[in-house]
Write a protein that holds these residues in place. Structure first.
Motif, PDB file in Angstrom:
ATOM      1  N   ASP A  34       0.866  -1.177   0.000  1.00 32.67           N
ATOM      2  CA  ASP A  34       0.000   0.000   0.000  1.00 32.67           C
ATOM      3  C   ASP A  34       0.903   1.228   0.000  1.00 32.67           C
ATOM      4  OD1 ASP A  34      -2.634   1.290   0.178  1.00 32.67           O
ATOM      5  OD2 ASP A  34      -1.899   2.000   2.116  1.00 32.67           O
ATOM      6  N   PRO A  35       1.237   1.762  -1.180  1.00 37.19           N
ATOM      7  CA  PRO A  35       2.228   2.842  -1.247  1.00 37.19           C
ATOM      8  C   PRO A  35       1.788   4.135  -0.577  1.00 37.19           C
ATOM      9  CG  PRO A  35       1.213   2.463  -3.396  1.00 37.19           C
ATOM     10  CD  PRO A  35       0.768   1.353  -2.519  1.00 37.19           C
ATOM     11  N   SER A  36       0.491   4.383  -0.474  1.00 36.46           N
ATOM     12  CA  SER A  36       0.054   5.637   0.144  1.00 36.46           C
ATOM     13  C   SER A  36       0.425   5.686   1.626  1.00 36.46           C
ATOM     14  CB  SER A  36      -1.453   5.821  -0.032  1.00 36.46           C
ATOM     15  OG  SER A  36      -2.160   4.783   0.622  1.00 36.46           O
ATOM     16  N   THR A  37       0.401   4.538   2.305  1.00 34.47           N
ATOM     17  CA  THR A  37       0.794   4.498   3.715  1.00 34.47           C
ATOM     18  C   THR A  37       2.223   4.005   3.907  1.00 34.47           C
ATOM     19  OG1 THR A  37      -0.119   2.257   3.930  1.00 34.47           O
ATOM     20  CG2 THR A  37      -1.573   4.101   4.490  1.00 34.47           C
ATOM     21  N   GLY A  38       2.876   3.562   2.835  1.00 34.90           N
ATOM     22  CA  GLY A  38       4.251   3.085   2.943  1.00 34.90           C
ATOM     23  C   GLY A  38       4.378   1.751   3.642  1.00 34.90           C
ATOM     24  N   LEU A  39       3.353   0.887   3.530  1.00 35.90           N
ATOM     25  CA  LEU A  39       3.349  -0.395   4.233  1.00 35.90           C
ATOM     26  C   LEU A  39       3.408  -1.556   3.249  1.00 35.90           C
ATOM     27  CD1 LEU A  39       0.644   0.324   6.965  1.00 35.90           C
ATOM     28  CD2 LEU A  39       3.134   0.289   7.254  1.00 35.90           C
ATOM     29  N   LEU A  40       4.163  -2.577   3.639  1.00 40.08           N
ATOM     30  CA  LEU A  40       4.308  -3.798   2.853  1.00 40.08           C
ATOM     31  C   LEU A  40       3.825  -4.969   3.705  1.00 40.08           C
ATOM     32  CD1 LEU A  40       5.624  -4.810   0.099  1.00 40.08           C
ATOM     33  CD2 LEU A  40       7.621  -5.391   1.484  1.00 40.08           C
ATOM     34  N   PHE A  41       3.071  -5.894   3.090  1.00 40.23           N
ATOM     35  CA  PHE A  41       2.549  -7.067   3.792  1.00 40.23           C
ATOM     36  C   PHE A  41       2.993  -8.324   3.049  1.00 40.23           C
ATOM     37  CE2 PHE A  41      -0.246  -3.499   4.432  1.00 40.23           C
ATOM     38  CZ  PHE A  41      -0.585  -3.540   5.778  1.00 40.23           C
ATOM     39  N   PHE A  42       3.339  -9.372   3.796  1.00 43.44           N
ATOM     40  CA  PHE A  42       3.680 -10.644   3.166  1.00 43.44           C
ATOM     41  C   PHE A  42       3.250 -11.791   4.073  1.00 43.44           C
ATOM     42  CE2 PHE A  42       7.378  -9.341   5.611  1.00 43.44           C
ATOM     43  CZ  PHE A  42       7.767 -10.498   6.274  1.00 43.44           C
ATOM     44  N   SER A  43       2.990 -12.940   3.454  1.00 43.93           N
ATOM     45  CA  SER A  43       2.568 -14.119   4.207  1.00 43.93           C
ATOM     46  C   SER A  43       3.675 -15.161   4.199  1.00 43.93           C
ATOM     47  CB  SER A  43       1.283 -14.713   3.614  1.00 43.93           C
ATOM     48  OG  SER A  43       1.523 -15.259   2.327  1.00 43.93           O
ATOM     49  N   ASP A  44       3.666 -16.006   5.221  1.00 38.76           N
ATOM     50  CA  ASP A  44       4.615 -17.114   5.338  1.00 38.76           C
ATOM     51  C   ASP A  44       3.799 -18.347   5.707  1.00 38.76           C
ATOM     52  OD1 ASP A  44       6.559 -19.016   6.293  1.00 38.76           O
ATOM     53  OD2 ASP A  44       7.982 -17.357   6.489  1.00 38.76           O
ATOM     54  N   TRP A  45       3.875 -19.394   4.879  1.00 34.21           N
ATOM     55  CA  TRP A  45       3.072 -20.596   5.138  1.00 34.21           C
ATOM     56  C   TRP A  45       3.951 -21.760   5.587  1.00 34.21           C
ATOM     57  CZ3 TRP A  45       1.586 -24.452   0.886  1.00 34.21           C
ATOM     58  CH2 TRP A  45       2.590 -24.547  -0.066  1.00 34.21           C
ATOM     59  N   GLY A  46       5.025 -21.431   6.293  1.00 35.70           N
ATOM     60  CA  GLY A  46       5.938 -22.440   6.805  1.00 35.70           C
ATOM     61  C   GLY A  46       5.451 -23.046   8.107  1.00 35.70           C
ATOM     62  N   SER A  47       6.395 -23.407   8.973  1.00 31.08           N
ATOM     63  CA  SER A  47       6.043 -24.079  10.227  1.00 31.08           C
ATOM     64  C   SER A  47       5.298 -23.162  11.182  1.00 31.08           C
ATOM     65  CB  SER A  47       7.314 -24.607  10.897  1.00 31.08           C
ATOM     66  OG  SER A  47       8.226 -23.537  11.152  1.00 31.08           O
ATOM     67  N   GLN A  48       5.465 -21.852  11.032  1.00 31.67           N
ATOM     68  CA  GLN A  48       4.733 -20.876  11.838  1.00 31.67           C
ATOM     69  C   GLN A  48       3.987 -19.928  10.897  1.00 31.67           C
ATOM     70  OE1 GLN A  48       7.935 -19.182  14.215  1.00 31.67           O
ATOM     71  NE2 GLN A  48       7.516 -20.621  15.884  1.00 31.67           N
ATOM     72  N   PRO A  49       2.861 -20.372  10.338  1.00 33.79           N
ATOM     73  CA  PRO A  49       2.140 -19.550   9.355  1.00 33.79           C
ATOM     74  C   PRO A  49       1.695 -18.225   9.955  1.00 33.79           C
ATOM     75  CG  PRO A  49       0.811 -21.420  10.070  1.00 33.79           C
ATOM     76  CD  PRO A  49       2.177 -21.650  10.605  1.00 33.79           C
ATOM     77  N   ARG A  50       1.839 -17.170   9.145  1.00 30.62           N
ATOM     78  CA  ARG A  50       1.543 -15.839   9.659  1.00 30.62           C
ATOM     79  C   ARG A  50       1.487 -14.834   8.518  1.00 30.62           C
ATOM     80  NH1 ARG A  50       6.776 -17.238  10.172  1.00 30.62           N
ATOM     81  NH2 ARG A  50       8.403 -15.736   9.558  1.00 30.62           N
ATOM     82  N   ILE A  51       1.023 -13.632   8.852  1.00 33.15           N
ATOM     83  CA  ILE A  51       1.088 -12.479   7.963  1.00 33.15           C
ATOM     84  C   ILE A  51       1.840 -11.385   8.700  1.00 33.15           C
ATOM     85  CG2 ILE A  51      -0.220 -10.691   6.764  1.00 33.15           C
ATOM     86  CD1 ILE A  51      -2.457 -12.707   6.378  1.00 33.15           C
ATOM     87  N   GLU A  52       2.836 -10.809   8.030  1.00 31.20           N
ATOM     88  CA  GLU A  52       3.640  -9.751   8.634  1.00 31.20           C
ATOM     89  C   GLU A  52       3.443  -8.433   7.894  1.00 31.20           C
ATOM     90  OE1 GLU A  52       7.680 -10.337   9.787  1.00 31.20           O
ATOM     91  OE2 GLU A  52       7.516 -12.534   9.704  1.00 31.20           O
ATOM     92  N   ARG A  53       3.709  -7.358   8.619  1.00 32.63           N
ATOM     93  CA  ARG A  53       3.707  -6.009   8.061  1.00 32.63           C
ATOM     94  C   ARG A  53       5.080  -5.392   8.302  1.00 32.63           C
ATOM     95  NH1 ARG A  53       0.443  -1.789  11.471  1.00 32.63           N
ATOM     96  NH2 ARG A  53       2.401  -1.909  12.624  1.00 32.63           N
ATOM     97  N   CYS A  54       5.563  -4.606   7.338  1.00 33.28           N
ATOM     98  CA  CYS A  54       6.870  -3.964   7.509  1.00 33.28           C
ATOM     99  C   CYS A  54       6.934  -2.690   6.680  1.00 33.28           C
ATOM    100  CB  CYS A  54       8.002  -4.913   7.114  1.00 33.28           C
ATOM    101  SG  CYS A  54       8.024  -5.373   5.370  1.00 33.28           S
ATOM    102  N   ARG A  55       8.035  -1.971   6.836  1.00 35.50           N
ATOM    103  CA  ARG A  55       8.295  -0.829   5.971  1.00 35.50           C
ATOM    104  C   ARG A  55       8.609  -1.336   4.570  1.00 35.50           C
ATOM    105  NH1 ARG A  55      12.309   3.433   8.735  1.00 35.50           N
ATOM    106  NH2 ARG A  55      13.675   2.446   7.197  1.00 35.50           N
TER     107      ARG A  55
END
Length: 554
Positions: A240-261
């Motif tokens: 989302d470039p307007s807020t400067g946020l990047l999101f990604f998912s990980d479906w490994g042993s600890q599935p999750r969604i992360e947010r970062c710069r």
């Protein structure tokens, strides 16, 4: 000839000179009879393996004539068609209509295209007229895709060719050309996303277990999240470039969604419960909500950017078996489905109003909508002068507002940042001019010695990984025995796609020229063998020294 004994389950037929050729898919034969009398019944092939369609490959069956559409395509802008009255008329492709001059055309579609990866092609369908076009053919294994509406591009990742490519498109036309953007040091590019405001391309690589960014043309490439054991199996990625946020998912042993710069910093886990296989993600940029689809839990969920106000839109194993990717457009959320080979949609607020949008897709993967509303314009905090950055400028995150107000700089791989936090120089330049970086705390000795140590460590790690891989391959079942539903043996994107590829066989005979230079006529057969991995076409000669024993009665 009318005897049913001679023609059990006849299917295809074709005429050539004095003969009528017939396929019989029950007894695997190709026969011929006199086209006038039906007599002289002969078998010319007795092992055709369930033949159905049949054609003659010979110039005799396609005699030359005079085209009514020559020259200049009959003056038609699109199609020129002959009529029984020995004249020609102009016609339009689906999604267009003729103007009053009956020669030029007018686009009548919405110009809003549901775009999707279909294994070996990139397709799009107009959401108003349902007209479908092929954006790119001869793709190896397309997985994820995204668009840049303003610049007119569709980008996609190919996990078998190990590259990221793009093709130029607009509301009314496609170019058909393919340009490879990222081709080096790529393993399994599972997810990609386009920052349309700052013109950046982000992607996850499950093979290297890292996340990278580059310019839209693949230059200034940088690893923003490295393979440091913090990533297991990164999959989907959205920005989302307007807020400067990047999101990604990980479906490994600890599935999750992360947010970062957008430079990979300030990582925060926002979703780590009620999640197993977060295959696809999308953002409603107007409503500022994140959506994701779970291939194991058969559900679509939504949350705010901070992980609060999370709710389930739809959870139904019958409606969402083996879902892969999704996109939000208008009041609906669309998703691709491996098992049903469809793209469906429901109301994004209620989960109701279910409908199938596209059917009979070979292998639906990543999806996106090519429309201006999908990528709304906003303030570019890197303008003017690229934020003073020598290479990559990006917006710093706005956690509590809808618009970033400041920017930062980052350097491509193998470059280092000077003390002004804006200028990047290559490591080779620093070694030749050590005074340039004397205020950065980075020395020439560190730049030379540390990479050598790193190379040694990488080699040792690779040896260990190879031994582990060999041991696991020796003690686990083959890939063909794995299923999508088994959590312990879930298959990767590459494995899932490879298992759906039709194994095409080569033609059993090749066309040869006779001594006179003319082409010998051939019968071309298509097989209806029930095994989808062994469909093929076949060629057999119908002249020369072929043995043609009689069968049945004349």
């Amino acid at each position: 000839m009318t005897s049913a004994d001679n023609l059990p389950w006849a299917f295809g037929l074709v005429v050539y000179k004095d003969w009528l050729y017939i396929t019989q898919f029950i007894n695997n034969t190709v026969c011929r009879v006199d086209k006038q009398t039906g007599s002289n019944f002969q078998i010319i092939r007795s092992d055709a393996d369930t033949p159905v369609g049949i054609k003659i490959y010979s110039g005799d069956n396609q005699p030359h004539g005079t085209s009514l559409c020559i020259p200049n395509n009959g003056g038609c802008e699109q199609l020129c068609l002959p009529t029984p009255q020995n004249t020609s008329v102009c016609a339009c492709a689906d999604g267009f209509e003729l103007n009053s001059d009956a020669k030029t055309y007018l686009f009548k579609g919405s110009g809003k295209w549901l775009t999707y990866a279909n294994l070996n092609t990139i397709e799009r369908m107009d959401l108003e007229t349902n007209v479908t076009e092929t954006i790119a053919a001869r793709v190896t294994n397309a997985v994820d895709l995204d668009i840049h509406y303003e610049k007119g591009y569709v980008y996609w990742s190919d996990v078998r060719a190990k590259k990221i490519s793009r093709s130029a498109v607009n509301r009314t036309s496609i170019s058909g050309s393919i340009e490879d953007i990222v081709v080096e040091r790529v393993d399994v590019p599972d997810g990609i996303t386009i920052d349309w405001m700052y013109n950046l391309l982000y992607w996850t690589d499950t093979g290297h277990n890292h996340i990278q960014v580059s310019r839209l043309d693949g230059t200034n490439r940088k690893t923003i999240i490295k393979n440091d054991s913090s990533l297991d199996q990164p999959r989907a990625i959205v920005v989302d470039p307007s807020t400067g946020l990047l999101f990604f998912s990980d479906w490994g042993s600890q599935p999750r969604i992360e947010r970062c710069r957008m430079d990979g910093g300030e990582r925060t886990i926002i979703i780590n419960s009620d999640i197993i296989w977060p295959n696809g993600m999308t953002i409603d940029h107007i409503g500022k909500r994140l959506y994701w689809i779970d291939g194991s839990l058969n559900q679509i969920k939504s949350t705010r950017f901070d992980g609060t106000d999370t709710y389930t839109i739809i959870k139904n194993a019958d409606v969402l078996p083996k879902p892969y990717d999704l996109v939000v457009y208008g009041s609906y959320v669309y998703w691709s489905n491996w098992q049903y080979r469809t793209i469906c949609r429901v109301n994004k607020y209620t989960g109701q109003e279910f409908s199938v949008v596209v059917k009979y897709i070979r292998s639906p993967m990543g999806i996106q909508v090519f429309a201006d509303e999908v990528q709304p314009k906003g303030k570019n905090v890197c303008e003017p002068n690229n934020g003073g950055c020598s290479h990559i400028c990006f917006p710093l995150p706005a956690y509590n507002s809808a618009q970033s107000s400041s920017s930062g700089c980052m350097c491509p791989d193998f470059y280092i940042m000077l003390s002004d936090n804006k200028t990047c120089i290559s490591m080779d330049t620093e070694i030749a001019n050590p005074d340039l970086t004397k205020d950065t705390g980075v020395t020439s000795r560190e730049i030379i010695v540390y990479p050598i140590i790193g190379v040694v460590v990488v080699i040792l790690i690779n040896v260990v990984l190879i031994l582990i891989f060999w041991y696991r391959r020796r003690n686990t079942s083959p890939r063909s025995e794995r299923t999508y539903e088994e959590p312990d043996n879930r298959i990767s994107t590459v494995s899932a796609i490879y298992d759906t590829i039709d194994e095409q066989t080569e033609l059993t005979s090749k066309m040869n020229n006779s001594n006179s230079g003319s082409v010998n006529p051939y019968l071309e057969l298509s097989s209806s063998r029930t095994d989808p991995k062994n469909t093929y076409s076949d060629l057999i000669r119908i002249n020369g020294d072929m043995n043609m024993p009689k069968c049945g009665t004349e």
